[in-house]
Design a protein around this motif. Structure first.
Motif, short mmCIF file in Angstrom:
data_model
loop_
_atom_site.label_atom_id
_atom_site.label_comp_id
_atom_site.label_asym_id
_atom_site.label_seq_id
_atom_site.Cartn_x
_atom_site.Cartn_y
_atom_site.Cartn_z
N PHE A 8 0.85 -1.11 -0.01
CA PHE A 8 0.25 -0.04 0.08
C PHE A 8 0.80 1.13 -0.08
CE2 PHE A 8 -2.84 -3.20 1.62
CZ PHE A 8 -4.23 -2.84 0.91
N SER A 9 2.01 1.18 0.60
CA SER A 9 2.85 2.30 0.65
C SER A 9 3.14 2.91 -0.68
CB SER A 9 4.22 1.83 1.59
OG SER A 9 4.90 0.96 0.92
N LYS A 10 3.30 1.83 -1.74
CA LYS A 10 3.49 2.49 -3.25
C LYS A 10 2.61 3.18 -3.52
CE LYS A 10 4.51 0.55 -7.71
NZ LYS A 10 4.53 -0.95 -8.38
N TYR A 11 1.50 3.29 -3.28
CA TYR A 11 0.42 4.06 -3.88
C TYR A 11 -0.19 5.16 -2.94
CZ TYR A 11 0.10 0.37 -7.32
OH TYR A 11 0.52 -0.62 -8.26
N ALA A 14 2.85 10.24 0.76
CA ALA A 14 2.41 11.47 1.05
C ALA A 14 2.07 12.39 -0.32
CB ALA A 14 3.61 12.13 1.74
N GLU A 15 2.98 11.94 -1.17
CA GLU A 15 2.82 12.62 -2.64
C GLU A 15 1.30 12.57 -3.17
OE1 GLU A 15 5.01 13.16 -7.04
OE2 GLU A 15 5.85 12.07 -5.55
N ASN A 16 1.18 11.13 -3.26
CA ASN A 16 -0.20 10.62 -3.99
C ASN A 16 -1.71 11.15 -3.17
OD1 ASN A 16 1.08 9.44 -6.21
ND2 ASN A 16 1.04 7.33 -5.30
N LEU A 17 -1.26 11.03 -1.80
CA LEU A 17 -2.39 11.72 -1.13
C LEU A 17 -2.40 13.29 -1.31
CD1 LEU A 17 -1.76 9.76 2.28
CD2 LEU A 17 -3.82 9.47 0.70
N GLU A 18 -1.42 13.88 -1.40
CA GLU A 18 -1.71 15.30 -1.65
C GLU A 18 -2.24 15.54 -3.23
OE1 GLU A 18 1.07 19.36 -2.22
OE2 GLU A 18 1.93 17.41 -1.50
N ARG A 19 -1.86 14.82 -3.93
CA ARG A 19 -2.65 14.84 -5.29
C ARG A 19 -4.14 14.43 -5.27
NH1 ARG A 19 1.76 11.52 -9.04
NH2 ARG A 19 3.39 12.97 -8.98
N LEU A 20 -4.41 13.29 -4.59
CA LEU A 20 -5.96 13.03 -4.40
C LEU A 20 -6.75 14.00 -3.72
CD1 LEU A 20 -8.05 11.00 -4.51
CD2 LEU A 20 -7.31 9.98 -2.54
N MET A 21 -6.11 14.56 -2.65
CA MET A 21 -6.80 15.95 -1.95
C MET A 21 -6.80 17.00 -2.94
SD MET A 21 -5.29 17.98 1.39
CE MET A 21 -4.22 18.91 0.19
N TRP A 22 -5.96 17.50 -3.67
CA TRP A 22 -6.27 18.46 -4.56
C TRP A 22 -7.20 18.13 -5.58
CZ3 TRP A 22 -5.27 23.54 -3.92
CH2 TRP A 22 -4.23 23.66 -3.23
N ALA A 23 -7.11 16.88 -6.16
CA ALA A 23 -8.13 16.55 -7.14
C ALA A 23 -9.64 16.70 -6.62
CB ALA A 23 -7.96 14.99 -7.37
N GLN A 76 -4.51 16.02 -12.86
CA GLN A 76 -3.95 16.36 -11.48
C GLN A 76 -3.48 15.00 -10.88
OE1 GLN A 76 -3.26 19.08 -9.77
NE2 GLN A 76 -2.69 17.76 -7.96
N LEU A 77 -4.39 13.91 -10.99
CA LEU A 77 -3.82 12.85 -10.50
C LEU A 77 -2.72 12.04 -11.29
CD1 LEU A 77 -7.45 11.46 -9.76
CD2 LEU A 77 -5.57 12.31 -8.10
#
Length: 282
Positions: A8-11, A14-23, A76-77
């Motif tokens: 799970f850590s691969k996806y 922090a970077e992907n979570l930030e993208r998801l939040m902005w999306a 964005q994603l």
């Protein structure tokens, strides 16, 4: 059996979570902007524009806005769409074969909009169904029947079926079928019907009322009275003219016939007795 381990850590770093939040933020703000823009466009459209054209413009704003928003969220994603295009070709072929009816309805919908046989707010008849058009969609039109029920008719059915637009023109004619007894003076009956038509404030003088002697019926002479009126006065004209004809015929002693039955026993049989229920005599 060995359970597959999923990293799970691969996806979910922090970077992907930030993208998801902005999306998600872009998605929420984008939806609000699209609805606000559609509302503003609807208010700015000229009042002379028909309801159908207003609806088409408003839906164009919705569709184009949501398509653009989808591309922004995907960008964005940073989703790679290349793998999806190959599968999309196969899936599209399957869906295309399975949805031929839907595609036919969509194509028919474009023909309906371009042909302008009816618009939102018109009263139409399709087969034995009638009502007011309140929505013209990609796959079907929706009609509000006179008893306030929703009637959905596929666009292909509308294209291939005889359709009557009742309210397309500003005036129309309402026909009354009147019957009088054979003993009546037809010239007098014609004069009475003309007077009824001219006296009614909702009846138009131009075109003038139509009176036609149609048939020698089984019980009387059939006459057609055609009244021209403004389309919004249909019920008022129908009820008032109907009542006025009956009242005028009663006042002038004009008989409206009903079916007569003659009983004949033949020469070889004896007359059958008839009793008067009032006096009790035969």
């Amino acid at each position: 059996f060995r359970i597959m381990e999923f990293d799970f850590s691969k996806y979910f770093n922090a970077e992907n979570l930030e993208r998801l939040m902005w999306a998600l933020i872009i998605l929420v703000v984008g939806v609000v902007i699209i609805y606000a823009l559609a509302f503003i466009v609807k208010r700015l459209l000229p009042k002379s524009l028909s309801q159908q054209r207003k609806m088409i413009i408003q839906r164009l704003v919705y569709y184009s806005g949501f398509i653009l928003l989808a591309f922004i969220v995907i960008a964005q994603l940073k989703i790679n769409l290349a793998p999806f295009f190959g599968a999309a070709g196969v899936i599209g072929l399957v869906i295309g074969v399975a949805s031929q009816t839907s595609i036919g309805n969509i194509v028919s919908g474009f023909f309906l909009v371009g042909e302008k046989s009816f618009e939102i707010g018109d009263v139409i008849k399709v087969g034995d169904k009638a009502g007011t058009v309140f929505s013209i969609d990609l796959l079907s039109i929706k009609i509000r029947t006179f008893d306030n029920q929703l009637l959905r008719i596929p666009n292909q059915t509308i294209i291939s079926t005889e359709l009557i637009n009742v309210t397309r023109f500003p005036i129309r004619r309402l026909d009354f079928n009147v019957s009088v007894a054979y003993k009546e003076d037809l010239a007098k009956v014609k004069t009475l019907l003309e007077e009824v038509a001219k006296a009614n404030p909702l009846s138009l003088d131009e075109p003038e009322p139509l009176i036609v002697f149609k048939d020698f019926g089984a019980s009387g002479i059939d006459i057609l009275l055609g009244i021209w009126f403004e389309k919004q006065n249909y019920l008022k004209v129908k009820n008032s003219i109907f009542q006025e004809i009956k009242a005028r015929f009663d006042a002038e002693g004009i008989e409206i016939p009903f079916p007569h039955v003659t009983l004949y026993t033949g020469e070889a049989t004896k007359p059958f007795p008839v009793m008067n229920t009032t006096t009790g005599k035969k």
